[in-house]
Design a protein around this motif. Sequence first.
Motif, short mmCIF file in Angstrom:
data_model
loop_
_atom_site.label_atom_id
_atom_site.label_comp_id
_atom_site.label_asym_id
_atom_site.label_seq_id
_atom_site.Cartn_x
_atom_site.Cartn_y
_atom_site.Cartn_z
N THR A 58 0.08 3.27 -3.06
CA THR A 58 0.55 4.34 -3.93
C THR A 58 0.59 5.63 -3.12
N LYS A 59 1.77 6.20 -3.00
CA LYS A 59 1.92 7.46 -2.26
C LYS A 59 1.35 8.60 -3.11
N ILE A 60 0.74 9.58 -2.43
CA ILE A 60 0.19 10.74 -3.13
C ILE A 60 0.71 12.01 -2.45
N PRO A 61 0.96 13.05 -3.24
CA PRO A 61 1.51 14.29 -2.67
C PRO A 61 0.42 15.17 -2.06
N MET A 62 0.87 16.12 -1.25
CA MET A 62 0.02 17.18 -0.69
C MET A 62 -1.17 16.66 0.10
N VAL A 63 -0.92 15.68 0.95
CA VAL A 63 -1.94 15.17 1.87
C VAL A 63 -1.34 15.21 3.28
N PRO A 64 -2.15 15.18 4.31
CA PRO A 64 -1.59 15.14 5.67
C PRO A 64 -0.66 13.93 5.83
N ASP A 65 0.31 14.04 6.72
CA ASP A 65 1.31 12.99 6.88
C ASP A 65 0.71 11.65 7.28
N TYR A 66 -0.43 11.64 7.99
CA TYR A 66 -1.03 10.38 8.42
C TYR A 66 -1.72 9.62 7.29
N VAL A 67 -1.92 10.28 6.14
CA VAL A 67 -2.48 9.59 4.97
C VAL A 67 -1.30 8.95 4.25
N ARG A 68 -1.18 7.65 4.38
CA ARG A 68 -0.03 6.93 3.83
C ARG A 68 -0.08 6.88 2.31
N GLY A 69 -1.29 6.97 1.73
CA GLY A 69 -1.45 6.92 0.28
C GLY A 69 -2.81 6.36 -0.05
N ILE A 70 -2.90 5.70 -1.21
CA ILE A 70 -4.15 5.08 -1.63
C ILE A 70 -3.85 3.65 -2.06
N ILE A 71 -4.91 2.83 -2.04
CA ILE A 71 -4.82 1.49 -2.59
C ILE A 71 -5.92 1.34 -3.62
N ASN A 72 -5.70 0.49 -4.58
CA ASN A 72 -6.70 0.18 -5.60
C ASN A 72 -7.22 -1.21 -5.29
N LEU A 73 -8.40 -1.27 -4.73
CA LEU A 73 -9.01 -2.53 -4.32
C LEU A 73 -10.15 -2.87 -5.27
N ARG A 74 -9.86 -3.77 -6.21
CA ARG A 74 -10.85 -4.19 -7.21
C ARG A 74 -11.48 -3.00 -7.93
N GLY A 75 -10.64 -2.05 -8.34
CA GLY A 75 -11.10 -0.90 -9.11
C GLY A 75 -11.57 0.27 -8.27
N GLN A 76 -11.63 0.11 -6.98
CA GLN A 76 -12.07 1.19 -6.08
C GLN A 76 -10.82 1.83 -5.46
N THR A 77 -10.70 3.16 -5.54
CA THR A 77 -9.58 3.88 -4.93
C THR A 77 -9.93 4.17 -3.48
N ILE A 78 -9.07 3.69 -2.57
CA ILE A 78 -9.35 3.80 -1.14
C ILE A 78 -8.19 4.52 -0.46
N PRO A 79 -8.48 5.65 0.23
CA PRO A 79 -7.42 6.33 0.98
C PRO A 79 -7.00 5.47 2.17
N THR A 94 4.44 -1.96 8.51
CA THR A 94 3.40 -2.96 8.68
C THR A 94 2.57 -3.04 7.41
N ASP A 95 1.91 -4.15 7.22
CA ASP A 95 1.13 -4.32 5.99
C ASP A 95 -0.30 -4.80 6.26
N CYS A 96 -0.79 -4.60 7.46
CA CYS A 96 -2.13 -5.06 7.84
C CYS A 96 -3.11 -3.90 7.67
N ILE A 97 -4.05 -4.07 6.74
CA ILE A 97 -5.01 -3.00 6.41
C ILE A 97 -6.42 -3.48 6.72
N ILE A 98 -7.17 -2.66 7.45
CA ILE A 98 -8.59 -2.91 7.69
C ILE A 98 -9.35 -1.94 6.81
N VAL A 99 -10.17 -2.45 5.91
CA VAL A 99 -10.99 -1.61 5.03
C VAL A 99 -12.34 -1.41 5.72
#
Length: 161
Positions: A58-79, A94-99
Amino acid sequence: MSDENMLFATEEEQAAELDKKELTEVATKKYLTFQTDNLMFGIEAESVIEIITNYPITKIPMVPDYVRGIINLRGQTIPLIDMRLRLSLMPVDTDCIIVLNVNEMQIGILVDTVNQIIDIPVETILTMPAHNAQKYVSGMCAMPDGSGTMLVLDCPLLLQS
């Protein structure tokens, strides 16, 4: 001392032999290795929570360009930080995410590929020279299999502006 000789050794000799073996064991740390733009990075495996792919961002406004957005991982919001953009490189799809757990906070980093978890002898990790310090890298070492050099990613630095 051979195993056969260990059977007939005194307790003191056996203890001394065990102490020698413990001293010759090398201290190692486990690192998860990944690639971003043909650079190999390593993260201490204890910081890694999980690796996920094909996750909606999910893209979010007014963040630095390197912050691609957030993900919702089992109810936890993760930048989600795009490693390519953080390193001032051209972005790719790419779609490879390391949490990761960084300073008691969960973040995700978007990388090109995840390679493997390897044991690296602690004494082989060299600190970056102060006059030649790379952004976000705290050290480097040669890969044990001779396949190249691994840059040790300093995860807390990723969060700094």
